[in-house]
Scaffold this motif. Sequence first.
Motif, short mmCIF file in Angstrom:
data_model
loop_
_atom_site.label_atom_id
_atom_site.label_comp_id
_atom_site.label_asym_id
_atom_site.label_seq_id
_atom_site.Cartn_x
_atom_site.Cartn_y
_atom_site.Cartn_z
N ALA A 96 9.43 -31.48 17.88
CA ALA A 96 8.96 -30.24 17.29
C ALA A 96 10.06 -29.20 17.13
CB ALA A 96 7.85 -29.66 18.15
N GLY A 97 11.32 -29.56 17.33
CA GLY A 97 12.40 -28.59 17.23
C GLY A 97 12.49 -27.93 15.88
N ASP A 98 12.27 -28.71 14.83
CA ASP A 98 12.32 -28.15 13.49
C ASP A 98 11.14 -27.20 13.26
OD1 ASP A 98 14.12 -28.21 11.41
OD2 ASP A 98 12.74 -29.35 10.16
N ARG A 99 10.00 -27.54 13.81
CA ARG A 99 8.83 -26.68 13.69
C ARG A 99 9.07 -25.34 14.42
NH1 ARG A 99 4.68 -30.07 15.75
NH2 ARG A 99 5.40 -31.51 14.17
N ILE A 100 9.74 -25.40 15.53
CA ILE A 100 10.06 -24.18 16.29
C ILE A 100 11.03 -23.31 15.50
CG2 ILE A 100 11.17 -23.33 18.39
CD1 ILE A 100 10.08 -25.92 19.75
N LEU A 101 12.05 -23.93 14.91
CA LEU A 101 13.01 -23.17 14.10
C LEU A 101 12.33 -22.55 12.88
CD1 LEU A 101 15.92 -22.32 13.55
CD2 LEU A 101 16.24 -24.49 12.37
N ALA A 102 11.45 -23.30 12.24
CA ALA A 102 10.74 -22.78 11.07
C ALA A 102 9.88 -21.59 11.44
CB ALA A 102 9.90 -23.88 10.44
N ALA A 103 9.26 -21.61 12.62
CA ALA A 103 8.44 -20.48 13.05
C ALA A 103 9.30 -19.24 13.27
CB ALA A 103 7.69 -20.84 14.33
N GLY A 104 10.53 -19.41 13.74
CA GLY A 104 11.41 -18.27 13.94
C GLY A 104 12.01 -17.74 12.66
N LEU A 105 12.23 -18.61 11.69
CA LEU A 105 12.83 -18.18 10.42
C LEU A 105 11.82 -17.59 9.45
CD1 LEU A 105 15.30 -21.10 9.69
CD2 LEU A 105 15.87 -18.78 10.38
N LYS A 106 10.56 -17.89 9.64
CA LYS A 106 9.54 -17.46 8.68
C LYS A 106 9.54 -15.96 8.41
CE LYS A 106 4.60 -17.81 7.80
NZ LYS A 106 3.34 -18.33 8.31
N PRO A 107 9.47 -15.09 9.45
CA PRO A 107 9.46 -13.65 9.16
C PRO A 107 10.78 -13.14 8.59
CG PRO A 107 9.46 -14.01 11.51
CD PRO A 107 9.30 -15.35 10.87
N VAL A 108 11.88 -13.75 8.97
CA VAL A 108 13.18 -13.31 8.45
C VAL A 108 13.28 -13.66 6.97
CG1 VAL A 108 15.67 -13.62 8.66
CG2 VAL A 108 14.26 -13.56 10.71
N ALA A 109 12.91 -14.87 6.60
CA ALA A 109 12.96 -15.27 5.19
C ALA A 109 12.01 -14.43 4.36
CB ALA A 109 12.61 -16.76 5.07
N ARG A 110 10.83 -14.15 4.89
CA ARG A 110 9.85 -13.34 4.16
C ARG A 110 10.39 -11.93 3.94
NH1 ARG A 110 5.62 -13.41 7.66
NH2 ARG A 110 6.36 -11.48 8.55
N THR A 111 11.00 -11.34 4.96
CA THR A 111 11.52 -9.98 4.85
C THR A 111 12.69 -9.90 3.88
OG1 THR A 111 10.84 -9.56 7.13
CG2 THR A 111 12.43 -8.05 6.19
N VAL A 112 13.61 -10.85 3.98
CA VAL A 112 14.79 -10.82 3.11
C VAL A 112 14.41 -11.02 1.65
CG1 VAL A 112 16.93 -12.06 2.55
CG2 VAL A 112 16.42 -11.51 4.90
N THR A 113 13.52 -11.97 1.37
CA THR A 113 13.13 -12.19 -0.02
C THR A 113 12.33 -11.01 -0.57
OG1 THR A 113 11.24 -13.50 0.71
CG2 THR A 113 13.23 -14.70 0.08
N ALA A 114 11.51 -10.38 0.27
CA ALA A 114 10.77 -9.19 -0.17
C ALA A 114 11.73 -8.04 -0.45
CB ALA A 114 9.74 -8.79 0.86
N ASN A 115 12.74 -7.87 0.39
CA ASN A 115 13.74 -6.82 0.16
C ASN A 115 14.52 -7.07 -1.13
OD1 ASN A 115 13.21 -5.22 2.34
ND2 ASN A 115 14.69 -6.22 3.66
N ARG A 116 14.86 -8.31 -1.38
CA ARG A 116 15.59 -8.63 -2.60
C ARG A 116 14.76 -8.27 -3.83
NH1 ARG A 116 17.22 -11.31 -6.73
NH2 ARG A 116 19.18 -12.35 -6.94
N ALA A 117 13.50 -8.65 -3.80
CA ALA A 117 12.63 -8.34 -4.95
C ALA A 117 12.44 -6.84 -5.12
CB ALA A 117 11.28 -9.02 -4.77
N ARG A 118 12.28 -6.13 -4.00
CA ARG A 118 12.06 -4.69 -4.07
C ARG A 118 13.31 -3.97 -4.53
NH1 ARG A 118 13.19 -0.99 -0.57
NH2 ARG A 118 13.51 -2.45 1.14
N LEU A 119 14.47 -4.35 -4.00
CA LEU A 119 15.72 -3.69 -4.38
C LEU A 119 16.13 -4.03 -5.82
CD1 LEU A 119 17.72 -4.02 -1.06
CD2 LEU A 119 16.67 -1.95 -2.01
N ALA A 120 15.77 -5.20 -6.31
CA ALA A 120 16.12 -5.58 -7.67
C ALA A 120 15.30 -4.77 -8.69
CB ALA A 120 15.88 -7.06 -7.89
#
Length: 122
Positions: A96-120
């Motif tokens: 489940a190591g990959d599942r654990i990493l994906a759970a940690g990256l989910k909010p970071v990826a969501r925030t960064v992509t939302a910021n990119r769309a908003r700033l663009a």
Amino acid sequence: MSPPHNRTSRQLSAIAQASPFVAAQRLMDLSLATQPLSGRDLREWNRMIAEKGAATMEGWWGMFNALWLAPLSTGAWSFWSPWSSPWQRWSGLTLAGDRILAAGLKPVARTVTANRARLARR
């Protein structure tokens, strides 16, 4: 549903593609800011600081929850058995190591992509 390693790869590539744009846009905004800072600039910098902390904490909690549920999510029901070996108990964590990493990256990826769309849009 896609395998977990595909999900993690998509999250990492989204972060890698969006974060340089967000960093460049914010540095440009900082260099063009007036003194004293305008209300728009202050709101943007306060938002940036707040959302970094929120995404970090949400990622940590997501990873903790995924780690806690890892033995159960892999079908290793022997985790709760008093007669199982330590290997049987924690073999779910290696799977489940990959599942654990994906759970940690989910909010970071969501925030960064939302910021990119908003700033663009600005």
